[in-house]
Each structure stands twice: as structure tokens, then as C-alpha cells.
Design a protein around this motif. Structure first.
Motif, short mmCIF file in Angstrom:
data_model
loop_
_atom_site.label_atom_id
_atom_site.label_comp_id
_atom_site.label_asym_id
_atom_site.label_seq_id
_atom_site.Cartn_x
_atom_site.Cartn_y
_atom_site.Cartn_z
N UNK A 149 -121.87 23.51 -15.33
CA UNK A 149 -121.04 22.43 -15.86
C UNK A 149 -121.82 21.12 -15.77
N UNK A 150 -121.62 20.27 -16.76
CA UNK A 150 -122.31 18.98 -16.82
C UNK A 150 -121.77 18.08 -15.69
N UNK A 151 -122.31 18.28 -14.48
CA UNK A 151 -121.78 17.55 -13.30
C UNK A 151 -122.49 16.21 -13.14
N UNK A 152 -122.17 15.24 -13.95
CA UNK A 152 -122.84 13.95 -13.82
C UNK A 152 -122.09 13.03 -12.87
N UNK A 153 -120.89 12.66 -13.27
CA UNK A 153 -120.13 11.75 -12.40
C UNK A 153 -119.02 12.47 -11.65
N UNK A 154 -118.69 13.67 -12.08
CA UNK A 154 -117.63 14.45 -11.39
C UNK A 154 -118.17 15.84 -11.08
N UNK A 155 -117.91 16.32 -9.87
CA UNK A 155 -118.24 17.68 -9.51
C UNK A 155 -117.08 18.56 -9.94
N UNK A 156 -117.33 19.89 -9.97
CA UNK A 156 -116.26 20.78 -10.44
C UNK A 156 -115.02 20.65 -9.55
N UNK A 157 -115.24 20.42 -8.25
CA UNK A 157 -114.09 20.33 -7.33
C UNK A 157 -113.32 19.02 -7.49
N UNK A 158 -113.90 18.05 -8.20
CA UNK A 158 -113.15 16.82 -8.50
C UNK A 158 -112.20 17.05 -9.68
N UNK A 194 -109.11 8.10 -22.42
CA UNK A 194 -108.62 9.09 -21.46
C UNK A 194 -109.77 9.63 -20.62
N UNK A 195 -109.47 10.10 -19.41
CA UNK A 195 -110.49 10.74 -18.58
C UNK A 195 -110.48 12.23 -18.95
N UNK A 196 -111.06 12.52 -20.11
CA UNK A 196 -110.85 13.82 -20.76
C UNK A 196 -111.23 15.01 -19.90
N UNK A 197 -112.36 14.93 -19.19
CA UNK A 197 -112.80 16.07 -18.38
C UNK A 197 -111.71 16.47 -17.39
N UNK A 198 -111.10 15.48 -16.77
CA UNK A 198 -110.05 15.75 -15.76
C UNK A 198 -108.77 16.25 -16.42
N UNK A 199 -108.36 15.58 -17.50
CA UNK A 199 -107.08 15.95 -18.12
C UNK A 199 -107.15 17.38 -18.67
N UNK A 200 -108.30 17.77 -19.23
CA UNK A 200 -108.40 19.13 -19.77
C UNK A 200 -108.45 20.16 -18.65
N UNK A 201 -109.13 19.82 -17.55
CA UNK A 201 -109.15 20.74 -16.41
C UNK A 201 -107.72 20.96 -15.91
N UNK A 202 -106.92 19.88 -15.94
CA UNK A 202 -105.51 20.02 -15.50
C UNK A 202 -104.76 21.02 -16.38
N UNK A 203 -105.04 20.98 -17.69
CA UNK A 203 -104.38 21.93 -18.60
C UNK A 203 -104.91 23.35 -18.40
N UNK A 235 -114.35 6.88 -17.44
CA UNK A 235 -113.79 5.99 -18.47
C UNK A 235 -114.87 4.96 -18.76
N UNK A 236 -115.55 5.11 -19.89
CA UNK A 236 -116.68 4.24 -20.21
C UNK A 236 -116.18 2.92 -20.79
N UNK A 237 -115.06 2.98 -21.53
CA UNK A 237 -114.47 1.76 -22.07
C UNK A 237 -112.97 1.78 -21.81
N UNK A 238 -112.44 0.62 -21.50
CA UNK A 238 -111.01 0.53 -21.20
C UNK A 238 -110.19 1.20 -22.31
N UNK A 239 -109.18 1.96 -21.90
CA UNK A 239 -108.29 2.58 -22.89
C UNK A 239 -108.61 4.05 -23.16
#
Ligand code: R5P
Length: 296
Positions: free
Chosen positions: A126-135, A104-113, A98-102
């Protein structure tokens, strides 16, 4: 009797089925005038497990790709107990914080779907910058690297005369993977981006590139801005040649063509996203991984 494994998808499904000696069921793609997507399996068949694979086409919107994938994963779930999902390019992974308040944490929410109807997920670099695939995924998830295979396309280069360069800290693993098949000197730049202007600058160690063949590697190229900026620095240090190796041409042919401006010796990319220039077809490394690691 139900077949054990069936592969559903596009041209990739057909090629992968051929490599693995399995049956493929192709998908007809249909889009209504208002933009709604209604893919259709050309044959409906139950199986023990289904592999679902779709290539992101360069002229297809990223959201259309996602919706098509989600619809087919749900459909596949009606036909098999176990659905193994393969998305060669996993979208939205740059939005992994989340770079700016408000926001969505899109990478995570889409992985959930995506994982809702899957038993296993696989993607490439996968573009593993701040989150690994297992996160992102709770199901077994694999992030397969294509850099060792990209390195095989540089066999005519002498590693003793070459330098493999990554444009940012996160590129270190790409450089390491590449060099495990191509034992050259490694250099990693540090990239800073001005949050307001978007301008990027680099810091780097003392460079001695004179008469060296420099290969710049990265996971994805979109506008080409990042690796072209690195290439311009490399040129100032009198490298003998510059080449590029990257996995995802995010804008298809356009990403590839943007790089020609610095007259590279070679540009090597893959077909995770459709383009007409790729040299590395991911189906062969994918079939190898499925056979060796997942025993398919
Ligand atoms: C950034 O961290 C990525 O690894 C790429 O370097 C970047 O996203 C590529 O985008 P562009 O080609 O537009 O510079």
C-alpha cells in the motif's frame, strides 16, 4: 456440512484455491448500459469464513473495481460470519492527506467503507506515505511486501556490482525489503514536486555509479514519470545498466511500456493490476503468507 473456508472472486480466487486446496466460487461480472455494476456469484454457498479476492483489471475504472468489491463483500457477509478481504491493489491511497482545504480524506473514508463487512483486510505494498495501513483500518489489516520476491528475479545479477535505488524517502522500506534478499549497496533520492506545475526534481548524495547495474525500485508506476526521471540521472553517471522493479503497474501494459524508452536491462513487475508482462505472480507469496501467518 458448511465448508470451513471458501474463496470468492475472479481468476485469482481460482488460483489461490488451487494453492490452498480450497473451494473457489467465481464471480460473473455484469455492467448495465448506464454503468451500474451487478456481479453475480456462480454458486451461492454458506461457509464458516469467506476469502474475497479480486484483481483490478487494467481496462476497468478504479471506481468500478471499488464498487464491485464493496457489493461482493456485503454479499459475502450474508454467507459467512467472517469475511477476509484481499485487495491486491488498494485504490485511493495517494489521497492520504488533505492537501487543500475542502478535500475529503479519501484514503481513510474508503477504508471505512471497505472494512464494514470484513473481519480482516490484506493488501500488497500500500502507498504508505502519510498514513500507515493501521491508521486507515480498525480491523486487523496487513500490508504485505512483494519486494523480497521481486529481488529473486535478479538472481543473475552480482549484488557486489549492483546498486538498489529508491526515488523518494518513502521508498527506503522498499529498498530495504529488496536488499534483504539481494545484499547490494542502497541509495535513496529525495523527491520534490512543485505543487503548481507538478514538475519533479531530485536531490541525492554523491553518486559513483560507473560500471554498476542500477535497479530502481518503487511501489507503483503510473505514467512512469518518476522512475524515468531517476533513470535519466543514473544514465549521466555512466551506470553499466538500468533495471526497474515495482509492484503496481497502475495503467497495466501502458505503465510497463512507458519504461522501455531508456532501454532497461530488465523490467520486473507483478500482477496486482492485470498486465501482460508480469514476471512475479502474487498468488504464490500470498498463499505462503496465508498459510504461515494466518494459518489458513
Ligand atoms: C510516488 O510517491 C509514488 O511512489 C510513485 O513514484 C509515483 O506515484 C509514480 O507515478 P508516475 O509513474 O506517474 O510518476
Amino acid at each position: 456440512m458448511k465448508p470451513r473456508t471458501v474463496i470468492i472472486g475472479d481468476n485469482f480466487a481460482e488460483e489461490l484455491a488451487h494453492q490452498l486446496n480450497l473451494e473457489a466460487i467465481l464471480v460473473e461480472e455484469r455492467i448495465f448500459f448506464d454503468g451500474e455494476i451487478q456481479p453475480r456469484l456462480l454458486q451461492e454457498k454458506k461457509a464458516e469464513q469467506i476469502i474475497l479476492i479480486l484483481q483490478k483489471k487494467a481496462d476497468q475504472g478504479i471506481n468500478d473495481y471499488l464498487i464491485e468489491y464493496l457489493l461482493l463483500a456485503r454479499k459475502a457477509k450474508d454467507l459467512a460470519k467472517k469475511v477476509l478481504g484481499i485487495m491486491p491493489y488498494l485504490p485511493y491511497t495517494r489521497q492520504d492527506a488533505i492537501f487543500e482545504e475542502g478535500e475529503p480524506l479519501s484514503a481513510l473514508y474508503l477504508a471505512e467503507l471497505i472494512e464494514q463487512n470484513l473481519a480482516l483486510f490484506l493488501t500488497f505494498n500500500m502507498h504508505e506515505h502519510r498514513k500507515r495501513i493501521r491508521d486507515l483500518f480498525t480491523i486487523p489489516a496487513y500490508n504485505v511486501s512483494l519486494f523480497q520476491d521481486l529481488a529473486k528475479q535478479f538472481q543473475e545479477f552480482d549484488p557486489q556490482q549492483a546498486i538498489v535505488l529508491g526515488p523518494d524517502r518513502e521508498a527506503k522500506t522498499f529498498v530495504d525489503d529488496f536488499c534483504s534478499n539481494f545484499p547490494a549497496e542502497k541509495i535513496i533520492f529525495l523527491k520534490q514536486r512543485n505543487a503548481k506545475t507538478g514538475q519533479i526534481t531530485f536531490s541525492y548524495p554523491k553518486l559513483n555509479l560507473k560500471d554498476k547495474d542500477v535497479i530502481i525500485v518503487d511501489d507503483l508506476v503510473s505514467t512512469g514519470g518518476t522512475i524515468l526521471a531517476v533513470a535519466k540521472i543514473v544514465k549521466q553517471f555512466q551506470a553499466r545498466s538500468i533495471s526497474f522493479a515495482f509492484v503496481h503497474p497502475v495503467l497495466g501494459d501502458q505503465s510497463f511500456e512507458a519504461l522501455k524508452v531508456v532501454h532497461p536491462k530488465k523490467i520486473i513487475t507483478t500482477n496486482t493490476i492485470s498486465n501482460s508482462y508480469f514476471e512475479l505472480d502474487l498468488i504464490e507469496p500470498l498463499a505462503r503468507f496465508l498459510k504461515q501467518e494466518l494459518k489458513i
